[in-house]
Design a protein around this motif. Structure first.
Motif, PDB file in Angstrom:
ATOM      1  N   PHE A  20       0.831  -1.202   0.000  1.00  0.00           N
ATOM      2  CA  PHE A  20       0.000   0.000   0.000  1.00  0.00           C
ATOM      3  C   PHE A  20       0.866   1.252   0.000  1.00  0.00           C
ATOM      4  O   PHE A  20       1.815   1.374   0.762  1.00  0.00           O
ATOM      5  N   SER A  21       0.509   2.203  -0.848  1.00  0.00           N
ATOM      6  CA  SER A  21       1.173   3.505  -0.868  1.00  0.00           C
ATOM      7  C   SER A  21       0.174   4.561  -1.308  1.00  0.00           C
ATOM      8  O   SER A  21      -0.381   4.480  -2.403  1.00  0.00           O
ATOM      9  N   CYS A  22      -0.045   5.541  -0.440  1.00  0.00           N
ATOM     10  CA  CYS A  22      -1.005   6.593  -0.751  1.00  0.00           C
ATOM     11  C   CYS A  22      -0.324   7.903  -1.142  1.00  0.00           C
ATOM     12  O   CYS A  22      -0.999   8.857  -1.505  1.00  0.00           O
ATOM     13  N   ASP A  28       1.215   5.814   5.149  1.00  0.00           N
ATOM     14  CA  ASP A  28       1.742   4.496   4.750  1.00  0.00           C
ATOM     15  C   ASP A  28       2.406   3.800   5.938  1.00  0.00           C
ATOM     16  O   ASP A  28       2.171   2.620   6.194  1.00  0.00           O
ATOM     17  N   ARG A  29       3.221   4.542   6.667  1.00  0.00           N
ATOM     18  CA  ARG A  29       3.929   3.986   7.821  1.00  0.00           C
ATOM     19  C   ARG A  29       2.941   3.543   8.906  1.00  0.00           C
ATOM     20  O   ARG A  29       3.098   2.484   9.512  1.00  0.00           O
ATOM     21  N   TYR A  30       1.898   4.327   9.127  1.00  0.00           N
ATOM     22  CA  TYR A  30       0.898   3.949  10.126  1.00  0.00           C
ATOM     23  C   TYR A  30       0.308   2.581   9.798  1.00  0.00           C
ATOM     24  O   TYR A  30       0.206   1.721  10.664  1.00  0.00           O
ATOM     25  N   ALA A  56      -6.572  -9.480  -0.612  1.00  0.00           N
ATOM     26  CA  ALA A  56      -5.374  -9.133   0.157  1.00  0.00           C
ATOM     27  C   ALA A  56      -4.855  -7.729  -0.174  1.00  0.00           C
ATOM     28  O   ALA A  56      -4.167  -7.117   0.639  1.00  0.00           O
ATOM     29  N   ARG A  57      -5.185  -7.206  -1.368  1.00  0.00           N
ATOM     30  CA  ARG A  57      -4.675  -5.905  -1.794  1.00  0.00           C
ATOM     31  C   ARG A  57      -5.535  -4.776  -1.227  1.00  0.00           C
ATOM     32  O   ARG A  57      -6.731  -4.718  -1.479  1.00  0.00           O
ATOM     33  N   LEU A  95      -7.451   8.383   6.925  1.00  0.00           N
ATOM     34  CA  LEU A  95      -8.204   7.920   5.772  1.00  0.00           C
ATOM     35  C   LEU A  95      -7.275   8.080   4.585  1.00  0.00           C
ATOM     36  O   LEU A  95      -6.754   9.175   4.347  1.00  0.00           O
ATOM     37  N   ALA A  96      -7.015   6.989   3.866  1.00  0.00           N
ATOM     38  CA  ALA A  96      -6.040   7.036   2.772  1.00  0.00           C
ATOM     39  C   ALA A  96      -6.450   6.083   1.665  1.00  0.00           C
ATOM     40  O   ALA A  96      -7.032   5.028   1.914  1.00  0.00           O
ATOM     41  N   LEU A  97      -6.078   6.459   0.447  1.00  0.00           N
ATOM     42  CA  LEU A  97      -6.378   5.671  -0.738  1.00  0.00           C
ATOM     43  C   LEU A  97      -5.080   5.420  -1.486  1.00  0.00           C
ATOM     44  O   LEU A  97      -4.267   6.331  -1.659  1.00  0.00           O
TER      45      LEU A  97
END
Length: 167
Positions: A20-22, A28-30, A56-57, A95-97
């Protein structure tokens, strides 16, 4: 892929957090390093948006935790009729996408899922507001477009009244 292929579930060991990378390193680290610890410590709960064919993604995620707001911090119209100094609510802590999914309206879908989640909680608990601390002015405008109001002019802390939100 249709919106019907999306699902929100609690974060679990089956989810691929490393992929995951937003675009925001702290978010991302959280997800990679802290979300599970917050769950174990009962500080927050993390929910992930995934696609049914690729469970899983992680497409996106949000976190919720108990929160309260001082009555005097709410605008007068939102505080009307509340006889207590603290107003019960929920905090969307993050909240991240994923960057691969941005620009497709999925941020709104993820936020709507968080709001609906809180509306369901409101049936069983005394909850009045959903609060978010936006990371930037652009993020604050995103929340405003989705019904949130600022606590004050120029602030990046926003709220949504749960009084009229129903699942």
């Amino acid at each position: 892929m249709s919106a019907d292929d999306l699902q929100v579930t609690p974060l679990g060991p089956q989810h691929d957090r490393a992929a995951f990378s937003c675009g925001e390193a702290t978010l991302d680290r959280y997800l990679r390093e802290q979300a599970s610890q917050d769950r174990k410590r009962s500080l927050a709960r993390c929910y992930v948006l995934t696609r049914v064919p690729e469970p899983a993604r992680i497409v996106g995620y949000y976190t919720l935790s108990a929160h309260s707001v001082r009555l005097h911090d709410l605008p007068e119209d939102a505080a009307r009729g509340i006889p207590y100094r603290d107003v019960p609510g929920v905090l969307i802590g993050r909240l991240a996408l994923d960057t691969r999914e941005q620009g497709r309206g999925l941020g709104e879908r993820l936020l709507a899922a968080a709001v609906e989640h809180c509306a369901r909680l409101e049936r069983d608990l005394g909850l009045r507001v959903l609060v978010v601390d936006a990371l930037s002015e652009g993020a604050a405008r995103f929340y405003e477009r989705n019904g949130f109001r600022r606590f004050g002019t120029g602030e990046l802390r926003l709220f949504l009244s749960l009084r009229h939100v129903r699942p």
